[in-house]
Design an enzyme around this catalytic site. Structure first.
Site, PDB file in Angstrom:
ATOM      1  N   GLU A 248       1.236  -1.051  -0.669  1.00  0.00           N
ATOM      2  CA  GLU A 248      -0.282  -0.138   0.076  1.00  0.00           C
ATOM      3  C   GLU A 248       1.087   1.515  -0.314  1.00  0.00           C
ATOM      4  OE1 GLU A 248      -3.702  -0.253   2.955  1.00  0.00           O
ATOM      5  OE2 GLU A 248      -3.126   1.898   3.333  1.00  0.00           O
ATOM      6  N   SER A 377      -2.629   7.449  11.652  1.00  0.00           N
ATOM      7  CA  SER A 377      -3.004   8.386  11.303  1.00  0.00           C
ATOM      8  C   SER A 377      -1.369   9.635  11.622  1.00  0.00           C
ATOM      9  CB  SER A 377      -3.652   9.274  13.338  1.00  0.00           C
ATOM     10  OG  SER A 377      -2.778   8.469  14.115  1.00  0.00           O
TER      11      SER A 377
HETATM   12  C1  LIG Z   1     -11.478   7.576   5.776  1.00  0.00           C
HETATM   13  C2  LIG Z   1     -10.993   6.109   6.315  1.00  0.00           C
HETATM   14  C3  LIG Z   1     -11.205   4.922   5.530  1.00  0.00           C
HETATM   15  C4  LIG Z   1     -10.486   3.683   6.368  1.00  0.00           C
HETATM   16  N1  LIG Z   1     -10.374   2.566   5.593  1.00  0.00           N
HETATM   17  C5  LIG Z   1     -10.834   1.649   6.090  1.00  0.00           C
HETATM   18  C6  LIG Z   1     -10.331   0.162   6.078  1.00  0.00           C
HETATM   19  O1  LIG Z   1     -10.893   0.144   4.716  1.00  0.00           O
HETATM   20  N2  LIG Z   1     -10.129  -1.108   6.778  1.00  0.00           N
HETATM   21  C7  LIG Z   1      -9.514  -0.618   8.274  1.00  0.00           C
HETATM   22  O2  LIG Z   1      -9.855  -1.852   8.568  1.00  0.00           O
HETATM   23  N3  LIG Z   1      -9.695   0.890   8.319  1.00  0.00           N
HETATM   24  C8  LIG Z   1      -9.908   1.623   7.680  1.00  0.00           C
HETATM   25  N4  LIG Z   1      -9.700   3.520   8.552  1.00  0.00           N
HETATM   26  C9  LIG Z   1      -8.943   2.715   9.492  1.00  0.00           C
HETATM   27  C10 LIG Z   1      -7.410   3.950   9.695  1.00  0.00           C
HETATM   28  O3  LIG Z   1      -6.761   3.251   9.822  1.00  0.00           O
HETATM   29  C11 LIG Z   1      -6.843   3.955  11.689  1.00  0.00           C
HETATM   30  O4  LIG Z   1      -8.387   5.050  11.584  1.00  0.00           O
HETATM   31  C12 LIG Z   1      -6.569   4.237  11.899  1.00  0.00           C
HETATM   32  O5  LIG Z   1      -5.844   4.256  11.537  1.00  0.00           O
HETATM   33  C13 LIG Z   1      -6.310   5.556  13.294  1.00  0.00           C
HETATM   34  O6  LIG Z   1      -6.854   4.386  14.341  1.00  0.00           O
HETATM   35  P1  LIG Z   1      -8.254   5.245  15.058  1.00  0.00           P
HETATM   36  O7  LIG Z   1      -9.084   5.117  14.519  1.00  0.00           O
HETATM   37  O8  LIG Z   1      -8.711   3.397  15.957  1.00  0.00           O
HETATM   38  O9  LIG Z   1      -7.089   5.535  16.207  1.00  0.00           O
HETATM   39  P2  LIG Z   1      -6.857   5.500  17.231  1.00  0.00           P
HETATM   40  O10 LIG Z   1      -5.563   4.402  16.900  1.00  0.00           O
HETATM   41  O11 LIG Z   1      -7.539   5.453  18.578  1.00  0.00           O
HETATM   42  O12 LIG Z   1      -5.514   6.690  17.283  1.00  0.00           O
HETATM   43  C14 LIG Z   1      -7.103   8.338  18.117  1.00  0.00           C
HETATM   44  C15 LIG Z   1      -5.861   9.386  18.147  1.00  0.00           C
HETATM   45  O13 LIG Z   1      -4.664   8.887  19.180  1.00  0.00           O
HETATM   46  C16 LIG Z   1      -3.601   8.928  18.303  1.00  0.00           C
HETATM   47  N5  LIG Z   1      -2.382   8.514  19.136  1.00  0.00           N
HETATM   48  C17 LIG Z   1      -3.231   6.314  18.673  1.00  0.00           C
HETATM   49  N6  LIG Z   1      -1.748   5.855  18.863  1.00  0.00           N
HETATM   50  C18 LIG Z   1      -1.127   6.372  19.357  1.00  0.00           C
HETATM   51  C19 LIG Z   1       0.430   6.638  19.729  1.00  0.00           C
HETATM   52  N7  LIG Z   1       1.179   5.616  19.926  1.00  0.00           N
HETATM   53  N8  LIG Z   1       1.320   7.349  20.727  1.00  0.00           N
HETATM   54  C20 LIG Z   1       0.820   9.109  19.350  1.00  0.00           C
HETATM   55  N9  LIG Z   1      -0.806   9.145  19.253  1.00  0.00           N
HETATM   56  C21 LIG Z   1      -1.187   8.078  19.138  1.00  0.00           C
HETATM   57  C22 LIG Z   1      -3.794   9.030  17.101  1.00  0.00           C
HETATM   58  O14 LIG Z   1      -2.913   9.479  16.318  1.00  0.00           O
HETATM   59  C23 LIG Z   1      -4.918   9.644  16.752  1.00  0.00           C
HETATM   60  O15 LIG Z   1      -4.747  10.361  17.061  1.00  0.00           O
HETATM   61  C24 LIG Z   1      -9.813   4.266   8.224  1.00  0.00           C
HETATM   62  C25 LIG Z   1      -9.995   5.341   8.013  1.00  0.00           C
HETATM   63  C26 LIG Z   1     -10.247   6.783   7.713  1.00  0.00           C
HETATM   64  C27 LIG Z   1     -10.166   7.455   8.208  1.00  0.00           C
END
Ligand SMILES: Cc1cc2nc3c(=O)[nH]c(=O)nc-3n(C[C@H](O)[C@H](O)[C@H](O)COP(=O)(O)OP(=O)(O)OC[C@H]3O[C@@H](n4cnc5c(N)ncnc54)[C@H](O)[C@@H]3O)c2cc1C
Length: 396
Positions: A248, A377
């Site tokens: 990817e 992110s």
């Molecule tokens: C438009 C879109 C499409 C997507 N499509 C898919 C898909 O098809 N399939 C799929 O499986 N997923 C998909 N995703 C999911 C995407 O991979 C996750 O949203 C992303 O990995 C972040 O995970 P989370 O949303 O659980 O946030 P979290 O991991 O809960 O993070 C929340 C906040 O905490 C911060 N954070 C987390 N860990 C740390 C750390 N260790 N240090 C500092 N800050 C941290 C993050 O940066 C964020 O600001 C999609 C997301 C979006 C927005």
């Protein structure tokens, strides 16, 4: 350092541009090519988009880097990248999950049955996939996923929830990572399954993101999957997920949409007046847009580094993290600048007749936030750069 493409690559690109020029003559071209679109059109299903992909397949552009034994052309991965860069630069849908993440993993690890069933359909662009990785509580920390798969006789039974599954509402098959051994260390108890998206045990619920991108949460209620739809080895799924993410990073992170956004900003400066004076005459605006031009070029070079490293056969983890972090945050800066320069009217959305540039920048301001999250992110990218790029281990 030479980032230019070889003669063969350039010839390939020219032939592909001719293919796209012919596509643009079609009556449905306006639906397929939309350079000002913020949300990538490959996330939206339409008969026109499927037809476009089928014609790409017929012309031999799908699966170019697959081995000949599987119907591919054994071209290096750079050709997949060139294809996607050209597609995204012209605002067309890009090829993605099926050919790269899923097809390549099935070729490397799948059984003969899975190869026979899925590879020809992927090559012919007849099948759509959704990727089921993220869950509530398992996004950045993906290895904590909890969707449970339990073996019962000749089947696996899946229960739990996935989050943010793009394309779930129109895909044909679901590529799902599930926990098959809850007692193993978390990276070692995960397996990957293929589940038909119309399985009666799946419930798909729409989530509308602030970027007008539809994604979904998906609930699994006793979803029974025949044992031969387990991909590769039981409990080896983490390796497959990581390999797919490497692909990817290489083929899907095109810089074209960022360049288009910047061109649109230059156009805004050309066409906009403030207090009766052209914006282009304002020294502060000129200075800022020149700075942004440098930043766009920086993003383009960071992306070339990803490609250059991947071509050598190395995994460009740190380079890809730098590029993703920088380019998506630059996307935010460009959108913010547009809003500042347009003034209060810029907040009007596309359904208002008074919205400048048909609401493009109001939309862009929302969509670029989403870009900084999907695919990992910004904070996660920073962690990768600090830890793997700079060797700054936490707790060391
Ligand atoms: C438009 C879109 C499409 C997507 N499509 C898919 C898909 O098809 N399939 C799929 O499986 N997923 C998909 N995703 C999911 C995407 O991979 C996750 O949203 C992303 O990995 C972040 O995970 P989370 O949303 O659980 O946030 P979290 O991991 O809960 O993070 C929340 C906040 O905490 C911060 N954070 C987390 N860990 C740390 C750390 N260790 N240090 C500092 N800050 C941290 C993050 O940066 C964020 O600001 C999609 C997301 C979006 C927005």
């Amino acid at each position: 350092m030479n980032f230019s493409f070889s003669e063969d690559e350039t010839t390939f690109l020219e032939a592909f541009q001719e293919h796209l020029a012919r596509e643009k003559q079609r009556s449905d071209a306006a639906i397929i090519f939309a350079p000002q679109r913020e949300t990538d059109s490959w996330l939206v299903d339409s008969p026109e988009r499927r037809g476009f992909m089928k014609r790409l397949a017929e012309a031999g552009y799908i699966g170019m880097s697959w081995a000949r034994d599987y119907g591919g052309r054994e071209r290096p991965g750079i050709y997949d990248y060139l294809l996607n860069e050209e597609l995204s630069s012209q605002g067309a849908p890009i090829i993605g999950k099926g050919v790269g993440c899923i097809g390549k993993t099935i070729i490397a690890h799948g059984s003969d049955k899975l190869k026979r069933e899925f590879l020809p359909k992927i090559l012919a662009a007849e099948i759509e996939f959704a990727l089921g990785y993220s869950e509530p509580g398992a996004g950045s920390d993906l290895a904590s996923l909890r969707l449970r798969a339990e073996r019962r006789d000749d089947a696996w039974v899946l229960n739990g929830q996935k989050m943010w599954t793009t394309s779930a509402h129109f895909a044909d098959w679901y590529w799902v990572a599930a926990r098959t051994d809850p007692d193993a260390p978390k990276h070692k108890g995960i397996s990957v399954f293929l589940v038909p998206m119309n399985h009666p045990g799946l419930t798909i619920v729409e989530i509308e993101t602030m970027g007008d991108h539809r994604t979904n949460e998906v609930f699994f209620d006793n979803v029974e999957v025949p044992a031969d739809y387990l991909v590769g080895q039981e409990n080896a799924g983490w390796q497959y997920v990581c390999e797919a993410l490497d692909y990817e990073r290489f083929a899907l992170y095109t810089v074209g949409p960022l360049l288009l956004r910047f061109e649109a900003l230059v156009e805004l400066v050309r066409r906009t007046e403030r207090d009766g004076r052209p914006l282009a005459d304002d020294p502060a605006v000129r200075a800022r847009i020149a700075e942004l031009a440098c930043e766009v070029e920086t993003a383009r070079m960071l992306q070339r580094r990803v490609i250059a490293k991947a071509i050598k056969g190395d995994v460009p983890t740190v380079e890809a993290a730098m590029y993703k972090l920088y380019s998506t945050q630059l996307g935010r800066r460009i959108a913010n600048e547009a809003l500042d320069w347009l003034g209060p009217l810029a907040l009007l959305s596309s359904d208002s007749p008074d919205a400048p540039f048909a609401g493009k920048w109001e939309m862009s301001d929302r969509a670029t936030v989403v870009d900084t999250i999907g695919g990992g992110s910004s904070e996660v990218q920073k962690n990768i750069v600090a830890r793997r790029g700079l060797g700054l281990m936490t707790g060391a």
